[in-house]
Design an enzyme around this catalytic site. Structure first.
Site, PDB file in Angstrom:
ATOM      1  N   TYR A  33       0.833  -1.201   0.000  1.00 56.89           N
ATOM      2  CA  TYR A  33       0.000   0.000   0.000  1.00 56.89           C
ATOM      3  C   TYR A  33       0.863   1.245   0.000  1.00 56.89           C
ATOM      4  CZ  TYR A  33       0.899   0.930   4.980  1.00 56.89           C
ATOM      5  OH  TYR A  33       1.495   1.239   6.170  1.00 56.89           O
ATOM      6  N   ARG A  52       8.347   4.065  -4.615  1.00 58.54           N
ATOM      7  CA  ARG A  52       8.418   3.052  -3.560  1.00 58.54           C
ATOM      8  C   ARG A  52       7.387   1.950  -3.791  1.00 58.54           C
ATOM      9  NH1 ARG A  52       7.762   4.984   2.410  1.00 58.54           N
ATOM     10  NH2 ARG A  52       5.612   5.200   1.697  1.00 58.54           N
ATOM     11  N   ARG A 100      -7.817 -20.217  -1.636  1.00 67.23           N
ATOM     12  CA  ARG A 100      -6.813 -20.007  -0.596  1.00 67.23           C
ATOM     13  C   ARG A 100      -5.738 -21.102  -0.572  1.00 67.23           C
ATOM     14  NH1 ARG A 100      -5.262 -21.146   4.420  1.00 67.23           N
ATOM     15  NH2 ARG A 100      -4.454 -19.433   5.693  1.00 67.23           N
ATOM     16  N   LYS A 149       6.576  -1.944   1.878  1.00 68.57           N
ATOM     17  CA  LYS A 149       5.395  -1.344   2.519  1.00 68.57           C
ATOM     18  C   LYS A 149       4.222  -2.301   2.386  1.00 68.57           C
ATOM     19  CE  LYS A 149       3.120   3.149   3.108  1.00 68.57           C
ATOM     20  NZ  LYS A 149       3.273   3.293   4.555  1.00 68.57           N
ATOM     21  N   GLU A 182      12.162   2.653  14.201  1.00 66.78           N
ATOM     22  CA  GLU A 182      11.248   3.664  13.648  1.00 66.78           C
ATOM     23  C   GLU A 182       9.949   3.628  14.436  1.00 66.78           C
ATOM     24  OE1 GLU A 182      10.006   2.614   9.619  1.00 66.78           O
ATOM     25  OE2 GLU A 182      10.208   0.495  10.131  1.00 66.78           O
ATOM     26  N   LEU A 207      11.198   1.080   7.127  1.00 64.31           N
ATOM     27  CA  LEU A 207      10.603   1.555   5.881  1.00 64.31           C
ATOM     28  C   LEU A 207      11.272   2.885   5.549  1.00 64.31           C
ATOM     29  CD1 LEU A 207       8.307   0.987   3.790  1.00 64.31           C
ATOM     30  CD2 LEU A 207       7.037   2.762   4.997  1.00 64.31           C
TER      31      LEU A 207
HETATM   32  N1  PLP Z   1       7.775   3.789   8.855  1.00 64.52           N
HETATM   33  C1  PLP Z   1       6.650   3.060   8.890  1.00 64.52           C
HETATM   34  C2  PLP Z   1       6.654   1.733   9.583  1.00 64.52           C
HETATM   35  C3  PLP Z   1       5.490   3.548   8.273  1.00 64.52           C
HETATM   36  O1  PLP Z   1       4.363   2.813   8.301  1.00 64.52           O
HETATM   37  C4  PLP Z   1       5.508   4.799   7.648  1.00 64.52           C
HETATM   38  C5  PLP Z   1       4.304   5.339   7.001  1.00 64.52           C
HETATM   39  O2  PLP Z   1       3.252   4.804   7.051  1.00 64.52           O
HETATM   40  C6  PLP Z   1       6.703   5.523   7.648  1.00 64.52           C
HETATM   41  C7  PLP Z   1       7.824   4.985   8.249  1.00 64.52           C
HETATM   42  C8  PLP Z   1       6.783   6.866   6.975  1.00 64.52           C
HETATM   43  O3  PLP Z   1       6.835   6.712   5.591  1.00 64.52           O
HETATM   44  P1  PLP Z   1       6.290   7.856   4.623  1.00 64.52           P
HETATM   45  O4  PLP Z   1       7.056   9.109   4.979  1.00 64.52           O
HETATM   46  O5  PLP Z   1       6.631   7.374   3.260  1.00 64.52           O
HETATM   47  O6  PLP Z   1       4.837   7.987   4.888  1.00 64.52           O
END
Ligand code: PLP
Length: 287
Positions: A33, A52, A100, A149, A182, A207
């Site tokens: 997503y 991304r 499934r 993501k 993070e 991420l």
């Molecule tokens: N880290 C995680 C785990 C996230 O889910 C997100 C955004 O949803 C981010 C960092 C920030 O990423 P972005 O700046 O691309 O929204």
């Protein structure tokens, strides 16, 4: 005007939009997503999010559901139909609908594309900007491909709930060595007592936020001393400033970590400068 969602070729009333029960996103979290902010009719970092998305799809060997230009057309049409000026776009692509079984389905199964939008009055409340937000720290219990993501977000759901129950906005996840990876839905930053901006380097363990990358570019343009490396919870506790970044928070000041004030307990000057600069940059992007 009823709010619409786009599901596999159809614009449907949001409340009636459905995916089949055997959608692999639903059954296996087998999908990816993106969330993109729309500010005064302009996308924030659209190209970065699309790039991304391509990397996430590639890593999971899921095809694009349609060509990039076609996807962009559909996105713009949904935003137009929903009359979104300020808010967000949510885009989800799963491996598709199939009986499934864990292994990939027949290659003729097409990926599912779902788009929704949300109109927002604002991205942060005045209180969040004036007082900053709190974070808690929790163990990082996720898998080792956090660079994708993926819609598999259960650790983050649990972490966010824990944060909310502690009266906080976000939970910072911490590795076995006491280093912050993070936030549950954001990247984590500090400004050290010496004024150095620090955020973790991007590898498979976080991420790589699109907002993070833009903020790093802005910091470089401002000549801010920056270190892209992990920082510990102890280092964050001694920091002058802290903040989170994401598509929906931009740079949002963090003024409490595990209940203790960061610096003087007020939003930091560099944080607010980066936030303003980011929003200025968005205002200059194509609509
Ligand atoms: N880290 C995680 C785990 C996230 O889910 C997100 C955004 O949803 C981010 C960092 C920030 O990423 P972005 O700046 O691309 O929204």
């Amino acid at each position: 005007m009823p709010r619409l969602a786009y599901v596999n070729g159809r614009y449907l009333p949001h409340a009636e939009a459905r995916v089949p029960v055997e959608d692999r996103g639903y059954q296996f979290a087998d999908g990816v997503y993106e969330v993109v902010a729309i500010v005064d009719g302009r996308f924030a970092d659209f190209e970065g999010h699309m790039a991304r998305l391509g990397r996430s799809l590639g890593a999971l060997r899921i095809d694009w559901p349609m060509s990039r230009p076609a996807l962009e057309l559909v996105i713009r049409e949904l935003i137009r139909r929903n009359g979104v000026k300020t808010g967000l776009l949510y885009l989800q692509i799963s491996r598709g609908v199939a009986p499934r079984e864990f292994k990939f389905p027949d290659p003729r199964v097409r990926p599912s594309l779902v788009l929704t939008t949300r109109t927002l009055g604002r991205f942060a409340t005045p209180a969040q900007l004036e007082a900053g937000v709190g974070v808690i720290t929790i163990p990082d219990i996720r898998w080792l491909r956090r660079d994708i993501k993926s819609v598999a977000l259960l650790p983050q759901v649990l972490g966010k709930q824990q944060a909310v129950e502690a009266g906080c906005f976000e939970a910072w996840m911490v590795d076995g060595e006491g280093r912050v990876t993070e936030g549950c839905s954001s990247n984590a930053w500090i400004v050290t007592a010496a004024g150095t901006l620090v955020t973790r380097h991007a590898d498979n363990l976080i991420l790589n936020g699109v907002t993070r990358l833009s903020l790093l570019r802005l910091a470089e343009r401002f000549g801010v001393a920056t270190e892209v490396r992990p920082f510990t919870v102890a280092e964050a506790a001694a920091a002058r400033e802290a903040f989170v970044s994401s598509a929906t928070t931009f740079a949002l000041p963090v003024t409490r970590i595990d209940g203790r004030p960061v610096g003087d307990g007020r939003p930091g000057a560099l944080t607010l400068r980066l936030r303003a600069a980011y929003l200025d940059a968005v205002a200059g992007e194509r609509s």
